[in-house]
Structures are given as C-alpha cells and as structure tokens.
Design a protein around this motif. Structure first.
Motif, PDB file in Angstrom:
ATOM      1  N   ASP A 399      21.777  12.986 -10.161  1.00 14.15           N
ATOM      2  CA  ASP A 399      20.852  11.855 -10.111  1.00 14.15           C
ATOM      3  C   ASP A 399      20.461  11.543  -8.676  1.00 14.15           C
ATOM      4  OD1 ASP A 399      22.973  10.706 -12.562  1.00 14.15           O
ATOM      5  OD2 ASP A 399      20.850  11.015 -12.963  1.00 14.15           O
ATOM      6  N   SER A 400      19.343  10.895  -8.529  1.00 19.97           N
ATOM      7  CA  SER A 400      18.889  10.472  -7.206  1.00 19.97           C
ATOM      8  C   SER A 400      19.742   9.323  -6.710  1.00 19.97           C
ATOM      9  CB  SER A 400      17.418  10.042  -7.286  1.00 19.97           C
ATOM     10  OG  SER A 400      17.052   9.339  -6.137  1.00 19.97           O
ATOM     11  N   TRP A 401      19.942   9.274  -5.378  1.00 20.66           N
ATOM     12  CA  TRP A 401      20.748   8.182  -4.806  1.00 20.66           C
ATOM     13  C   TRP A 401      20.126   6.827  -5.055  1.00 20.66           C
ATOM     14  CZ3 TRP A 401      18.325   5.028  -1.424  1.00 20.66           C
ATOM     15  CH2 TRP A 401      17.203   5.512  -0.765  1.00 20.66           C
ATOM     16  N   LYS A 402      18.822   6.781  -5.270  1.00 17.99           N
ATOM     17  CA  LYS A 402      18.157   5.487  -5.421  1.00 17.99           C
ATOM     18  C   LYS A 402      18.480   4.824  -6.753  1.00 17.99           C
ATOM     19  CE  LYS A 402      14.104   6.066  -2.453  1.00 17.99           C
ATOM     20  NZ  LYS A 402      12.639   6.054  -2.401  1.00 17.99           N
ATOM     21  N   TYR A 403      18.831   5.619  -7.769  1.00 21.81           N
ATOM     22  CA  TYR A 403      18.885   5.071  -9.116  1.00 21.81           C
ATOM     23  C   TYR A 403      20.243   5.180  -9.780  1.00 21.81           C
ATOM     24  CZ  TYR A 403      13.944   5.631  -8.167  1.00 21.81           C
ATOM     25  OH  TYR A 403      12.716   5.571  -7.577  1.00 21.81           O
ATOM     26  N   SER A 404      21.201   5.868  -9.179  1.00 17.33           N
ATOM     27  CA  SER A 404      22.514   6.026  -9.785  1.00 17.33           C
ATOM     28  C   SER A 404      23.565   5.429  -8.854  1.00 17.33           C
ATOM     29  CB  SER A 404      22.791   7.508 -10.027  1.00 17.33           C
ATOM     30  OG  SER A 404      23.997   7.673 -10.720  1.00 17.33           O
ATOM     31  N   LEU A 405      24.534   4.750  -9.453  1.00 17.25           N
ATOM     32  CA  LEU A 405      25.455   3.934  -8.650  1.00 17.25           C
ATOM     33  C   LEU A 405      26.305   4.756  -7.694  1.00 17.25           C
ATOM     34  CD1 LEU A 405      26.587   1.198  -7.960  1.00 17.25           C
ATOM     35  CD2 LEU A 405      28.144   1.376  -9.898  1.00 17.25           C
ATOM     36  N   ARG A 406      26.965   5.811  -8.190  1.00 14.74           N
ATOM     37  CA  ARG A 406      27.883   6.539  -7.301  1.00 14.74           C
ATOM     38  C   ARG A 406      27.177   7.127  -6.083  1.00 14.74           C
ATOM     39  NH1 ARG A 406      32.894   7.892  -7.220  1.00 14.74           N
ATOM     40  NH2 ARG A 406      33.277   7.130  -9.318  1.00 14.74           N
ATOM     41  N   PRO A 407      26.113   7.919  -6.253  1.00 15.66           N
ATOM     42  CA  PRO A 407      25.445   8.423  -5.040  1.00 15.66           C
ATOM     43  C   PRO A 407      24.894   7.313  -4.165  1.00 15.66           C
ATOM     44  CG  PRO A 407      24.202   9.022  -7.022  1.00 15.66           C
ATOM     45  CD  PRO A 407      25.509   8.491  -7.477  1.00 15.66           C
ATOM     46  N   CYS A 408      24.483   6.201  -4.785  1.00 18.52           N
ATOM     47  CA  CYS A 408      23.946   5.088  -3.994  1.00 18.52           C
ATOM     48  C   CYS A 408      25.025   4.479  -3.104  1.00 18.52           C
ATOM     49  CB  CYS A 408      23.354   4.036  -4.934  1.00 18.52           C
ATOM     50  SG  CYS A 408      22.633   2.642  -4.069  1.00 18.52           S
ATOM     51  N   THR A 409      26.223   4.295  -3.670  1.00 24.20           N
ATOM     52  CA  THR A 409      27.322   3.729  -2.869  1.00 24.20           C
ATOM     53  C   THR A 409      27.693   4.670  -1.731  1.00 24.20           C
ATOM     54  OG1 THR A 409      28.974   4.704  -4.366  1.00 24.20           O
ATOM     55  CG2 THR A 409      28.277   2.458  -4.828  1.00 24.20           C
ATOM     56  N   GLU A 410      27.664   5.972  -2.000  1.00 27.78           N
ATOM     57  CA  GLU A 410      28.019   6.934  -0.958  1.00 27.78           C
ATOM     58  C   GLU A 410      27.001   6.944   0.177  1.00 27.78           C
ATOM     59  OE1 GLU A 410      28.615  10.614  -3.016  1.00 27.78           O
ATOM     60  OE2 GLU A 410      30.590  10.027  -3.782  1.00 27.78           O
ATOM     61  N   VAL A 411      25.720   6.862  -0.184  1.00 27.09           N
ATOM     62  CA  VAL A 411      24.680   6.837   0.848  1.00 27.09           C
ATOM     63  C   VAL A 411      24.780   5.556   1.669  1.00 27.09           C
ATOM     64  CG1 VAL A 411      22.200   6.680   1.233  1.00 27.09           C
ATOM     65  CG2 VAL A 411      23.098   8.356  -0.360  1.00 27.09           C
ATOM     66  N   LEU A 412      25.027   4.427   1.010  1.00 30.92           N
ATOM     67  CA  LEU A 412      25.194   3.162   1.744  1.00 30.92           C
ATOM     68  C   LEU A 412      26.376   3.262   2.703  1.00 30.92           C
ATOM     69  CD1 LEU A 412      24.452   0.218   2.269  1.00 30.92           C
ATOM     70  CD2 LEU A 412      25.937  -0.426   0.359  1.00 30.92           C
ATOM     71  N   PHE A 413      27.495   3.833   2.236  1.00 25.28           N
ATOM     72  CA  PHE A 413      28.659   3.997   3.101  1.00 25.28           C
ATOM     73  C   PHE A 413      28.319   4.844   4.325  1.00 25.28           C
ATOM     74  CE2 PHE A 413      32.250   6.604   4.437  1.00 25.28           C
ATOM     75  CZ  PHE A 413      33.186   5.635   4.755  1.00 25.28           C
ATOM     76  N   ILE A 414      27.627   5.972   4.112  1.00 24.57           N
ATOM     77  CA  ILE A 414      27.262   6.862   5.223  1.00 24.57           C
ATOM     78  C   ILE A 414      26.403   6.119   6.241  1.00 24.57           C
ATOM     79  CG2 ILE A 414      25.903   8.901   5.831  1.00 24.57           C
ATOM     80  CD1 ILE A 414      26.782  10.092   3.103  1.00 24.57           C
ATOM     81  N   ASP A 415      25.398   5.367   5.747  1.00 25.62           N
ATOM     82  CA  ASP A 415      24.472   4.686   6.651  1.00 25.62           C
ATOM     83  C   ASP A 415      25.157   3.576   7.440  1.00 25.62           C
ATOM     84  OD1 ASP A 415      22.361   6.285   5.923  1.00 25.62           O
ATOM     85  OD2 ASP A 415      21.701   4.972   4.308  1.00 25.62           O
ATOM     86  N   ILE A 416      25.990   2.790   6.758  1.00 27.14           N
ATOM     87  CA  ILE A 416      26.693   1.708   7.452  1.00 27.14           C
ATOM     88  C   ILE A 416      27.712   2.282   8.437  1.00 27.14           C
ATOM     89  CG2 ILE A 416      28.385  -0.148   7.118  1.00 27.14           C
ATOM     90  CD1 ILE A 416      26.845  -1.106   4.762  1.00 27.14           C
ATOM     91  N   PHE A 417      28.413   3.348   8.026  1.00 28.88           N
ATOM     92  CA  PHE A 417      29.407   3.951   8.919  1.00 28.88           C
ATOM     93  C   PHE A 417      28.730   4.543  10.150  1.00 28.88           C
ATOM     94  CE2 PHE A 417      32.968   6.354  10.391  1.00 28.88           C
ATOM     95  CZ  PHE A 417      34.077   5.705   9.869  1.00 28.88           C
ATOM     96  N   HIS A 418      27.568   5.151   9.956  1.00 28.69           N
ATOM     97  CA  HIS A 418      26.835   5.709  11.093  1.00 28.69           C
ATOM     98  C   HIS A 418      26.391   4.613  12.052  1.00 28.69           C
ATOM     99  CE1 HIS A 418      24.125   8.294  13.369  1.00 28.69           C
ATOM    100  NE2 HIS A 418      23.181   7.390  13.199  1.00 28.69           N
TER     101      HIS A 418
END
Length: 974
Positions: A399-418
């Motif tokens: 699924d796309s990160w925009k619409y599915s919870l697990r990939p979305c949480t992972e992308v948010l984590f990556i962006d905030i951590f960066h």
C-alpha cells in the motif's frame, strides 16, 4: 431532427441499445452513432432522461450519450459542433429543476452540467451559479440535495482550470459565493449535530450528506479560490472552525452505531476536514503559518495521547500523521543556512515549529510511534501464520504510505528522525540498550517491542551511522538472535535479517560477509519463509558495491539450489519476482561460475513463463533472469534457444499486446543472445522480421535496435545482409528523413560496420544512402559527430573499394552538374579542413590511409591537395606511433598480428562471443593490419618514381617545412 416525431424513434432505439442480445444491440448502437451529429438529437436525449416515467436503464443510457456528446461536440471549434441555439435550449433545460429521483442518474446529470460549465460558465451561462444558489435554499429535501450535488461538481470542475484568465474568473466566483457557502455549511452542520443530540439518526444521516457536499464545495473554494487567503478573515475563520467541528464530530462518533450509514458518512466527513487542511497546506504553505501551532497540537493530541482513545480510527490517524509530516518536511518552513537569506514568513513558521517540537514532545512522539504504532497486531500475527507469503508482500509495500497506517507511521518516523536526529538518537539508543540480552519467550509483548525497536533502527540507519557500531552489534547479539529456533522468536529472526539488509549498504564490514552468508543459508535450509522473504525484499547482499566473489563462491551451490526451491514454493507473482531478482543478481555477480548450477532453473523457467501468461510484470522478471543467464552461460546459451527464441519473438513483436510491457527487456535479451551466440541459426535469423516494425516506432528503444542490427552484422554478415539488406536500407532512408542527430549517427554506424565487415558487397547493398553521405561531406555537415561518421564511411569505401568509389564520384558529378575533378577536389579539401571533427584514433588513421590511397597520381587536383594529404598523414602518425624506449624507433600501436583470447580481471566481465568476433575482424581491418608508417613511405616512394626526383621535390615544397621535418623523423630507417 423534429423533437415530437424523433422522440419516439430515439426512445425505441435507446431501448434496443439496452438489450443484451447483440443482434439487437449492435444495430441500435450504430444508429445512435449516426445521430450524434444530427441537430436536435441532444434535445431529444434531454427530454428522455428528464422523463421520470421511462425505464431507468433507457434514461441512464440517454444521460451517457448526452455526456459523451458534450465532450465531442459542445465546443465551437469541434467538428459537427452543436449550434448556439440548441446549446442555449439545452442549458436552460438542464437547470429547470433538480428533482431526479435516481441517485446514479442524478450524479451523471450533475457531472454533465459541470462539463458544460467548464466551457460556458460564466460568459455564456451567467445564470448557472445564481440558479444553483437559489436551488440549495429550497425546503424540499430531494431538490436541495440534487442542487447541492450539482453545485459541488460545478465548483470542482471550475476549480480545476489552470489558465490565468480562468483562474481570475474562479477567484471572482469564489468572492461572490464564499460567504453564502460558509453559511450553508454551518447550517447543515448545526442541523446534523442537533439531530444527533435528539437521537434522530435517520434525519442526521440526511443532514450529514448535505454537510459533506457543502464542505466539498468549501474545500475547493478555500484551496483554489484565493491568491493570498490569509488576508481573508472569513477563510481563516472557516479554517480555525474546522478544528472545533472536528472535535465535535469525533465526539459524535461515540454515540453512532458502528455499522450504520450515518457512521460511514461521519467518518467520510471527518476525513474531508483533514483533507481541507492538507490541501490548504500544500497550496498555501505561508498562509497556513497561522494554523501550524493548532494543527500540530490537534494532531499530536489525538494520535499520541489518551485524548484520541475511543474516538480515532485508522484513516483519521493516517491523515493526522500526514499533516504532521507535511509540516515537518515543508521546505517553505526551513530557513537557509544563511539566516539573512530567509524570508520573514519562513523564519516565523520555523519559530513556531521549534517552539512546539520540544524534547519532551519529540521523545513522546518517538516512543509512541515505536512502542505503539510499530507493534505487530494480532491480525498481522495470525495472517503471518496462515499465509506468510501474503503477509510479507503486504508488509513490504503493498500500500501507499499516504493511505495505509503502517507505512505511514514508518515514513513519519523517518522524517521526524531526520529533522531532529540529534534529539532523538539518544532516545532510540536508550531503547536499544534496554533490550540487550536474551528475551523471555513467554513474554509476547517484549518480543513485539524488540521487533518494533529493531524496525526503528533499520529505518533510521543512515541517521545512526556515527552512533551505532553495527559490526559489533551484529557479532555480539544479532547473529545469535538469528540462530534462536524457538517458534515464538519468529518476529525477531525476521526483523534481524531485515535489519541487516537495511544496514548492509550503510555500514557493514566486508570481512563479516561469509558469516552472514552462512546465516542466510541456514534460514533457507530451515524454510523460515517470512524471514527469507523479508530479506529478499531488501535483496541478498550480492547487490552492492563491496561484494567479493571469492567470499560468496563457497556458498554458491547451496544458496542457488535453496533459492531455486524457494522460487518453486512461493505462489504470488510479487514474491516470485523478488526471488527471481535475487537469482539474477547472483548470476550477474558470479557470471560464468554459475554454469554448473543452473540446470534446474533452465528447466523450470519455460513452465513459469507459461504460467505467467496473464502476469506481464512477472514475465519482465523472467526476461531479466534470462538476460543474466545468457551472459553467464556464454556460448552454451545456444542450448536454451528452443525456449529463448520464442520468448524473444513474442516480447519484440509489436503486433502482440504484451510487447507494451516486455519490449525493453525483450530487446536487451535479444541483444545479449546475439552477443553470446557462437553462430547464426535459421531461427535466430528469422526473428529479425520483427525489426522493421520496431524501427518504425522510433521510440527510446531505437538505440538497442541498432545494437541488435550491428550484432547480426558481426555474427554473420553474408547470410544476414543477403536476406535483410534491402529492407534495412529502405528503413534507414525513411528514418533519416526525421530523426535526431544521435539517431542519425546510429544509422550511419551500422552502414560503417557493414563496410568494415564486407567492403566489397557492402557499398552496393547500401548504395542509396551513400550519395547523401558524399553530399554531407562536400557541404560541410555542421554537426562534428555526424561529419566524423560520414568521413569514416567514405574512408572505408575509398580505401577498400576504389572501383565503387569511382562510380560514386561519377554519379555525384552527374547529379550536381560539376566536373569529376572538381567534386573530388572539394571532397579532399573539406576532408582535410574537418579532420579535427574526428576524435577516434581508428577513424583518424583510416582517413590518412584512405587519402594516401589516392597516391601515386598524375591528377592535378590530387597533386594540388597533396599538402593537405601529407598534413593528415603526419597527424595520423602522431596519433598512432609510439616510441620504443629500447631501440628509439617508432611503431604503429594499432597493429595486431595474431589473435589473443581477451582476458578479464575479476572486476571485468569475461569477453563475449561478439568480442571475439570483433577481435577477429580487426585482424582483417587495414586500420589494424597496415602500418601507417610503412604505407606513407611506400606511397611517397611510388609518387617519386612517377614524377621523378625534380617533380617530387617540387611537390614536397608545397608542404610546410615543420611538417616535412616531423615526417622525416617518423620515417627514419626506411
């Protein structure tokens, strides 16, 4: 078309067009097609679909034909365009009333009204918007809803127009209706909330539908209707109200039944509120500055604190996380390195962000993401046990990160951590340290927490480069965890192998590779499918720069065999593609050393190809595997031809639908097959029938097409050219009429290779192309790379087929109406003048040999150009002569005397059969068999004998003394 008499006939034909019997259906459709351009036809359709007493299917079809007619015939410039009189009548009829009882037809009518509005509103249809505004005020529920539905589709369509004049019109429209739309939305929203309080869920559902539609209109107006919306108090008031309304609607969710229509519409409305904020942020980041603080407070509160418990749902969480992510990543909010270069708006936004993301806030977000949102759910664990393959495919990118919870949480984590890595790195490392050592197998939560933390470390690998000694961690803990066989430890085994895959390209010592290969082999032997598949999704570590073949070879046989078994076991296309990719990487890396182990794969691929008939992407993966297999097998790939050649035939046949997906890889496979073929077979020759259509495509694949043609020329020029030279020549003549400079050079290189391989018959076969080459030379072709190729072609003809050159010279003199000697002089003069266009040493030597071949001569033109010929010859000597340090004499470095098997180092690919053919060809090529030094000496000596000492001396005096001195130095010893 008379309305009264035509309505009955059109109605009858429409009724027939709804019939399932093709004998009735086809003639009716043909009749309707003929009527499409008849005046009055669309007026009849309007009467039919607005007559509620008629059959629904007939009315539905009438609406569709009307809508399609708008696309084709409504614009004034369209062929068979509708008359202005009929369009005026139709516009009036479309908005006479809004009382369509069937939802699907009502939606279609709204869409077609919007299509007309896109062309005519507001200039030709100024009454549309006022009519809609009045209609949404009526008390009748049906009319109000249909008018509101149309209002939304019209607004949506007008908002999508992008020309400056259209944008201005939409701004004007927005300013005139924004207040009314806000009031309308507030009214329906308040009505819904009151009905929810009284428990009237059915009435609330209807009000909520109107709330949703009016909010959709407001969203388009707010996002696209203002240049600088932050200066408009009403817009900002609405956006601030969104947060209050969101809280109210989230609280309402507690009192609405889960499976009800009202609940479904409520969640859609809540999501739409978040879309308003996301779209506004995307389009107007600086106008959003005043909303940053409130957006972050709202999102973090509901997603990362207890405030959201019992009211939030997955899609809402995803939207809130996207909102946080867009604020964190927004370039408009990031100051320049030099603060003075940043705008005040950027600094203000950055200040708000910095004030919000304090250490406690960031720590809580990080901890909640890892220990709450990263945790595997019961449903995921169950799916893992029941269908591990589907679970893995879904986990790794279904699924796309925009619409599915697990990939979305992972992308948010990556962006905030960066963005805040200095703050968050100690937090994450503390979580890692707390998990060192063994884990209680009975404590499922502890296992899931470790899985989540390891996931975070993998996602943040690049940010943690300087903070984690991954090699030590691998040796001291991770390797041991891979060896734990307890059934409950599956998540950790899977996560560890995934974690290694994340870090291997970041920080992993080459010396540890063999230990890792051993661990992977054990996993393959243990059939731990999920762990294997997770690892395959980040690829076996042969797909990186630090791979060493010698380290991998001890594991090659077992790895390849186990991977092949895995390929047979898995069932999903995505998984098979991943396994094939890894197998391809292995074959590519070890090359010829794969030969003893590929028998099983070679036997299985035909079956897999047949099974994948409906799965073109899997077939692309098979093609890629075949490419690497052919390269690894070399000449032995001939044994694959019964399967290989039909695959190439299908993949490169533009008349077959699959070519859209398979062509690029099919051409690559065709090319490597030819390059590694030991001989030309009839079947391989027959496939070339596909080439003519491919050349007509003139696509981005043209370059590979030319490589394939050249490969055939090198493989067996006589058989190939005898069959296809005439067709090729025709195709090239057509191509050269309309092709890029690069394409022109590719065509000319093919001709040059033909002349190189077959200097006697080649010029005759491609004779139609040579006059344009000759003209290009004497006209002084302006592109150096094209001129260089022209001279290469003419050099071959002049040097290796003097008789044909004489015929060509005569032909050109006749065509241009000039003396033969004049044409020859012009050619030599331009050749000498443009010698610097030639950069390849082979072509430069060829030019010198070709022009020298004109000597000895009594021709006054050639003698007149003698100086230029000698200049080019001396330049050629400088290019090719190297001095022997021991003897102090010069030798031609391009000379080849015997065939040596090309040797490849470990880092180089072994020579292909084509490489060997080129080497053999070079042994017959004058460029590599004739000493330029010797050739010059012999030609000058012959010229001297022809003219006599005095005549030759006079000729040499036309040459610059410095050039003569250099020439004498090169010819010492002769």
């Amino acid at each position: 078309m008379d309305l009264n008499s035509a309505s009955t006939v059109v109605l009858q034909v429409l009724t027939q067009a709804t019939n399932q019997d093709t004998a009735v259906l086809k003639p009716a459709e043909e009749q309707l097609r003929q009527w499409e351009t008849q005046p009055g036809f669309y007026s009849v359709l309007l009467n039919i679909f607005t007559n509620h007493s008629l059959d629904v299917n007939v009315r539905w079809l009438a609406v569709l034909y009307f809508k399609n007619g708008i696309d084709r015939y409504w614009r004034r410039v369209a062929p068979h365009a509708l008359s202005e009189e009929e369009k005026t009548t139709l516009r009036a009829g479309l908005i006479t009333n809004f009382n369509e009882p069937v939802n699907q037809i009502a939606t279609q009518i709204s869409v077609l009204i919007a299509k007309v509005a896109r062309v005519d509103c507001p200039r030709q249809w100024p009454e549309l918007i006022p009519t809609l505004v009045e209609s949404v005020k009526v008390q009748d529920d049906l009319q109000q809803h249909r008018a509101l539905l149309t209002f939304y589709h019209v607004t949506k369509t007008l908002a999508s127009k992008r020309l400056a004049a259209d944008r201005k019109l939409f701004y004007d429209l927005t300013s005139s209706i924004y207040s009314f739309t806000c009031s309308l939305w507030n009214h329906h929203t308040d009505t819904f909330l009151q009905q929810i309080c009284t428990g009237d869920e059915a009435a609330a559902a209807n009000s909520l539908e109107r709330t949703l539609l009016s909010l959709k209109v407001l969203r388009k107006l707010t996002v696209h209707g203002f240049v600088e919306p932050h200066w408009n108090a009403e817009v900002m008031g609405f956006l601030h109200a969104v947060f209050e309304r969101l809280k109210q609607f989230l609280q309402c969710s507690r009192s609405i039944r889960t499976e009800s229509i009202c609940r479904d519409r409520l969640e859609k409305t809540i999501i739409l509120f978040t879309k308003v904020l996301l779209n506004f942020l995307d389009q107007h980041p600086f106008s959003f500055t005043a909303l940053i603080q409130r957006s972050l407070e709202f999102s973090v509160s509901y997603v990362f604190t207890e405030a959201g418990e019992g009211v939030v749902f997955e899609q809402f969480i995803v939207q809130c996380m996207n909102l946080i992510k867009m604020i964190v990543k927004n370039y408009a909010y990031k100051p320049s390195k030099n603060i003075e270069d940043s705008s005040p708006e950027t600094l203000e936004a950055h200040k708000i962000k910095t004030a919000f993301f304090t250490y406690p806030t960031l720590m809580e977000i990080c901890r909640r993401l890892v220990t709450h949102y990263f945790l595997l759910t019961k449903e995921e664990l169950t799916m893992w046990e029941e269908d591990p393959e589907s679970f893995t495919v879904e986990e790794t990118g279904g699924d796309s990160w925009k619409y599915s919870l697990r990939p979305c949480t992972e992308v948010l984590f990556i962006d905030i951590f960066h963005e805040y890595n200095q703050t968050l790195t100690p937090v994450l490392l503390e979580m890692v340290h707390s998990l060192q050592g063994s884990t209680n197998m009975e404590n499922t939560n502890a296992i899931l927490i470790k899985d989540a933390v390891y996931n975070a470390v993998g996602l943040a690998a690049y940010e943690l480069f300087d903070s984690v000694d991954f090699d030590q961690w691998f040796k001291n803990q991770l390797l041991a965890e891979l060896q734990v066989s307890h059934d409950r430890y599956k998540p950790i085994r899977r996560r560890v192998i995934w974690l290694i895959g994340q870090w291997i390209s970041v920080k992993f010592k080459s010396d540890l590779r063999p230990v890792l290969y051993e661990a992977i082999r054990n996993l393959l032997q243990d059939r731990d499918l999920v762990s294997l598949l997770f690892f395959l999704n980040v690829y076996l570590p042969v797909d990186d720069f630090e791979f060493r073949t010698d380290q991998f070879l001890p594991y090659l046989e077992s790895m390849f065999t186990l991977l092949f078994q895995l390929l047979q076991e898995v069932t999903q296309c995505d998984t098979k593609m991943h396994v094939l990719h890894v197998l391809s990487c292995v074959i590519e890396r070890v090359n010829m050393q794969i030969r003893p182990y590929v028998g099983c794969l070679v036997q299985y691929l035909p079956l897999l190809w047949k099974q994948s008939e409906e799965h073109n992407m899997l077939r692309c993966a098979i093609l890629t595997t075949l490419i690497h297999l052919v390269q690894g097998l070399g000449a032995d790939s001939k044994n694959l031809y019964p399967f290989l050649l039909p695959v190439i035939q299908l993949s490169t046949d533009v008349t077959q639908p699959p070519h859209v997906y398979l062509l690029e890889d099919g051409l690559e496979l065709w090319l490597v097959t030819l390059e590694n073929s030991p001989c030309l077979t009839p079947e391989l020759l027959r496939i070339f029938q596909n080439m003519s259509a491919l050349l007509e495509l003139s696509s981005e694949n043209l370059k590979n097409c030319f490589k394939i043609i050249n490969a055939y020329i090198f493989l067996s020029s006589s058989e190939f050219l005898q069959m296809y030279a005439a067709d090729l020549c025709r195709s090239f003549c057509e191509l050269l009429k309309d092709i890029t400079t690069e394409g022109q050079v590719q065509v000319l290189k093919v001709v040059e290779n033909v002349l190189k391989v077959n200097p006697v018959l080649g010029p005759q076969m491609f004779q139609p192309l040579l006059p344009s080459v000759f003209r290009g030379i004497i006209d002084g072709e302006r592109y150096p790379v094209v001129m260089s190729t022209y001279l290469g072609i003419m050099g071959r003809v002049l040097l290796q087929n003097a008789r044909f050159f004489s015929l060509l010279l005569s032909q050109m003199a006749c065509e241009l109406g000039q003396e033969l000697d004049q044409i020859l002089g012009n050619m030599i003069e331009m050749w000498v003048d443009r010698m610097d266009n030639i950069t390849q040493p082979e072509r430069r030597k060829l030019s010198a040999l070709a022009l020298l071949s004109l000597l000895p001569s009594l021709n006054s033109v050639i003698q007149d150009k003698f100086c230029g010929i000698i200049n080019i010859s001396v330049e050629g000597l400088h290019d090719v002569m190297t001095e022997d340090s021991e003897t102090g004499t010069y030798k031609d470095c391009m000379l080849m005397s015997h065939f040596e098997e090309p040797k490849a180092t470990e880092d180089e690919e072994p020579p292909t059969e084509q490489d060997k053919r080129k080497k053999m060809l070079a042994l017959k090529d004058p460029v590599h068999t004739v000493s330029l030094q010797q050739f010059i000496y012999e030609k000058l000596k012959a010229q001297q004998e022809l003219l006599g000492e005095q005549g030759f001396h006079a000729l040499m005096e036309t040459v610059d003394t410095e050039i003569v001195t250099q020439l004498q130095e090169f010819l010492q010893g002769f």
